[in-house]
Enzyme design. Sequence first.
Site, PDB file in Angstrom:
ATOM      1  N   CYS A  94      25.159  17.833  31.380  1.00 42.17           N
ATOM      2  CA  CYS A  94      24.836  18.884  32.429  1.00 42.17           C
ATOM      3  C   CYS A  94      25.102  20.498  31.615  1.00 42.17           C
ATOM      4  O   CYS A  94      26.002  20.847  31.113  1.00 42.17           O
ATOM      5  CB  CYS A  94      26.431  19.241  32.657  1.00 42.17           C
ATOM      6  SG  CYS A  94      25.747  18.136  34.470  1.00 42.17           S
ATOM      7  N   GLY A 104      25.512  27.182  25.693  1.00 46.08           N
ATOM      8  CA  GLY A 104      26.503  27.651  25.099  1.00 46.08           C
ATOM      9  C   GLY A 104      26.686  26.215  24.560  1.00 46.08           C
ATOM     10  O   GLY A 104      27.425  26.228  23.411  1.00 46.08           O
ATOM     11  N   ARG A 106      16.689  26.339  35.969  1.00 43.89           N
ATOM     12  CA  ARG A 106      18.336  26.659  34.705  1.00 43.89           C
ATOM     13  C   ARG A 106      17.999  25.713  33.400  1.00 43.89           C
ATOM     14  O   ARG A 106      18.316  26.239  32.113  1.00 43.89           O
ATOM     15  CB  ARG A 106      19.112  26.150  35.224  1.00 43.89           C
ATOM     16  CG  ARG A 106      19.831  26.898  35.459  1.00 43.89           C
ATOM     17  CD  ARG A 106      20.709  26.825  36.489  1.00 43.89           C
ATOM     18  NE  ARG A 106      22.029  26.240  35.660  1.00 43.89           N
ATOM     19  CZ  ARG A 106      22.974  27.218  35.900  1.00 43.89           C
ATOM     20  NH1 ARG A 106      22.424  28.729  35.749  1.00 43.89           N
ATOM     21  NH2 ARG A 106      23.861  26.988  35.377  1.00 43.89           N
ATOM     22  N   ASP A 140      30.618  18.397  31.154  1.00 45.51           N
ATOM     23  CA  ASP A 140      30.997  19.910  31.329  1.00 45.51           C
ATOM     24  C   ASP A 140      30.289  19.939  33.231  1.00 45.51           C
ATOM     25  O   ASP A 140      29.076  20.340  33.362  1.00 45.51           O
ATOM     26  CB  ASP A 140      30.345  20.589  30.562  1.00 45.51           C
ATOM     27  CG  ASP A 140      30.812  21.942  30.693  1.00 45.51           C
ATOM     28  OD1 ASP A 140      31.971  22.224  31.346  1.00 45.51           O
ATOM     29  OD2 ASP A 140      30.347  22.768  30.675  1.00 45.51           O
ATOM     30  N   CYS A 194      35.116  24.018  34.577  1.00 44.07           N
ATOM     31  CA  CYS A 194      36.134  25.143  34.511  1.00 44.07           C
ATOM     32  C   CYS A 194      37.104  25.079  35.558  1.00 44.07           C
ATOM     33  O   CYS A 194      36.174  26.187  36.707  1.00 44.07           O
ATOM     34  CB  CYS A 194      34.914  26.297  33.714  1.00 44.07           C
ATOM     35  SG  CYS A 194      34.009  26.867  35.469  1.00 44.07           S
TER      36      CYS A 194
HETATM   37  C1  SAM Z   1      29.151  23.600  34.173  1.00 39.54           C
HETATM   38  S1  SAM Z   1      27.850  23.922  33.747  1.00 39.54           S
HETATM   39  C2  SAM Z   1      27.597  23.506  32.257  1.00 39.54           C
HETATM   40  C3  SAM Z   1      27.649  24.698  31.598  1.00 39.54           C
HETATM   41  C4  SAM Z   1      26.748  23.982  29.671  1.00 39.54           C
HETATM   42  N1  SAM Z   1      27.633  22.791  29.501  1.00 39.54           N
HETATM   43  C5  SAM Z   1      27.528  25.372  29.062  1.00 39.54           C
HETATM   44  O1  SAM Z   1      28.702  25.287  28.222  1.00 39.54           O
HETATM   45  O2  SAM Z   1      26.751  25.924  28.974  1.00 39.54           O
HETATM   46  C6  SAM Z   1      26.883  22.680  35.227  1.00 39.54           C
HETATM   47  C7  SAM Z   1      25.251  22.825  35.182  1.00 39.54           C
HETATM   48  O3  SAM Z   1      25.172  21.348  35.407  1.00 39.54           O
HETATM   49  C8  SAM Z   1      24.458  21.270  36.467  1.00 39.54           C
HETATM   50  N2  SAM Z   1      24.050  20.206  37.410  1.00 39.54           N
HETATM   51  C9  SAM Z   1      24.643  19.987  38.612  1.00 39.54           C
HETATM   52  N3  SAM Z   1      24.243  19.043  38.490  1.00 39.54           N
HETATM   53  C10 SAM Z   1      23.789  18.477  37.809  1.00 39.54           C
HETATM   54  C11 SAM Z   1      22.758  17.002  38.148  1.00 39.54           C
HETATM   55  N4  SAM Z   1      23.103  15.737  38.988  1.00 39.54           N
HETATM   56  N5  SAM Z   1      22.541  16.163  36.538  1.00 39.54           N
HETATM   57  C12 SAM Z   1      22.498  16.982  35.684  1.00 39.54           C
HETATM   58  N6  SAM Z   1      22.732  18.152  35.328  1.00 39.54           N
HETATM   59  C13 SAM Z   1      23.486  19.283  36.817  1.00 39.54           C
HETATM   60  C14 SAM Z   1      24.193  22.302  37.135  1.00 39.54           C
HETATM   61  O4  SAM Z   1      22.668  23.418  37.182  1.00 39.54           O
HETATM   62  C15 SAM Z   1      24.733  23.295  36.135  1.00 39.54           C
HETATM   63  O5  SAM Z   1      23.334  23.797  35.287  1.00 39.54           O
END
Ligand code: SAM
Length: 431
Positions: free
Chosen positions: A247, A252, A275, A314, A366
């Site tokens: 994810c 970052g 994104r 994450d 988080c």
């Molecule tokens: C907590 S953020 C990740 C932050 C990232 N790891 C960073 O440090 O910049 C979670 C991310 O997971 C994505 N996401 C949500 N559901 C998902 C899925 N089923 N498969 C892949 N990505 C997903 C969201 O769009 C979001 O961008």
Amino acid sequence: MPTPARIHVAHALHEVFGEGGRVPDIWDRELGEDAHLAQALLGLCLRRWGRLQAWVKPKLKDPDRGVPLGTRVTLAMGLAQLAWLPGVSDHAAVNEAVELAGNRDLGFVPHKGLVNAILRKAAKDRTALAAELEALPAALDRSSAAERALRAALAPHGAGKHVEGDLEALWARLQRPPRPDFRLLKGEVPEGLVPLPEVPGCLCLEDGAPFPRPWLESAAGMVQDRSSQALLAYQWERPVTRILDACAAPGGKATTLALRHPEADLVALEVHPRRAARLRQTLEQRGLRARVIHADAAEWLERAESDFDLILLDAPCSGSGTLQKHPEWPWLQHEDLPRLTGLQRRLLTAAAERLAPGGLLIYAVCSWLPEECEAHREWLAEARPDLQPAPVWPGRLGTPGEGSEGHSPVFRPNPLHWEGEGFQGFAVTRA
Ligand SMILES: C[S@@+](CC[C@H](N)C(=O)[O-])C[C@H]1O[C@@H](n2cnc3c(N)ncnc32)[C@H](O)[C@@H]1O
């Protein structure tokens, strides 16, 4: 005509309290120099919403009936400026709030007189107003969701018997506007930033130093909270050749992974197309090698051709640990928690399936809520006995009693001593 800064703040407050929605990330983009005023005012209204409303209530003709949201918003904005923004003149604080109350989109026209009368009276002694507001119980500013998040944050560290004083101390810390942390990506540490001793590579802003925008724009560094940095300072000596960031946007942690393991193949997944595009662009700008794929991680993992030596999950979460950065968090509708925990479980199941023998899987959110991390850890321990806890973080970042030889497989810094975002995580390895 009210200034654009105040109109933006009023719209943002309507979004939060009327719709239960978040303040959009770029809500203040067009405000130029006025962005500072708008940010300060919005932060004050969100962080002290309960006390502002409680102060107004006894002054209403019919306190139990209350007043419409538009009136509450304009009153809160006027009072917050009078009480806590000494640089704003009485005239600007009062008149602009009255004008907002006269704007059909933002206020409630028949209440212009009420807003005017209350604010004019309050403006007569701004120091007394601030003292009266401060004297009201801080707990008024906490929604039940915030209360729950705080208790969850403290529970693992006090075994459920922490005193109310701890809760108030944590809340008081989270009410201070956050200070960003940074990570050096290349070159020298720029002026105005100093290393944070607890987390190698983490930099903080010196008191009074300007925000290092040119340095960030040159891609020599990035903003990254110390919790994310400490999470990725895991101690793991086994060879890593295939990495999955399941994810990954905005990128970052993918950046840190790519820099930490430059020889490895890194796959970065993201389900949202915009994104994913931004993630690709960020990694390219930083000159990092990674395969960015726009996909649902669980579906993609089911079809993946090989296993991974290192998987970072994450996961999308409630964000309860980010309420210092997002002061609207306490006031949002939190109805989608079961959907989120279901998604987290689905992603974790798929990730565990593709962990190579001897590999490391790190799950993180988080959030402080136990159902978003601890419950998954317990479930995984039962469902997958072939996965063992991997003590990869210094014990001080874990929970007392967990882990061995000074290291912990659980990441859960004590929020009373750790000034980073609220994060929880765990690490497992496959036998
Ligand atoms: C907590 S953020 C990740 C932050 C990232 N790891 C960073 O440090 O910049 C979670 C991310 O997971 C994505 N996401 C949500 N559901 C998902 C899925 N089923 N498969 C892949 N990505 C997903 C969201 O769009 C979001 O961008």
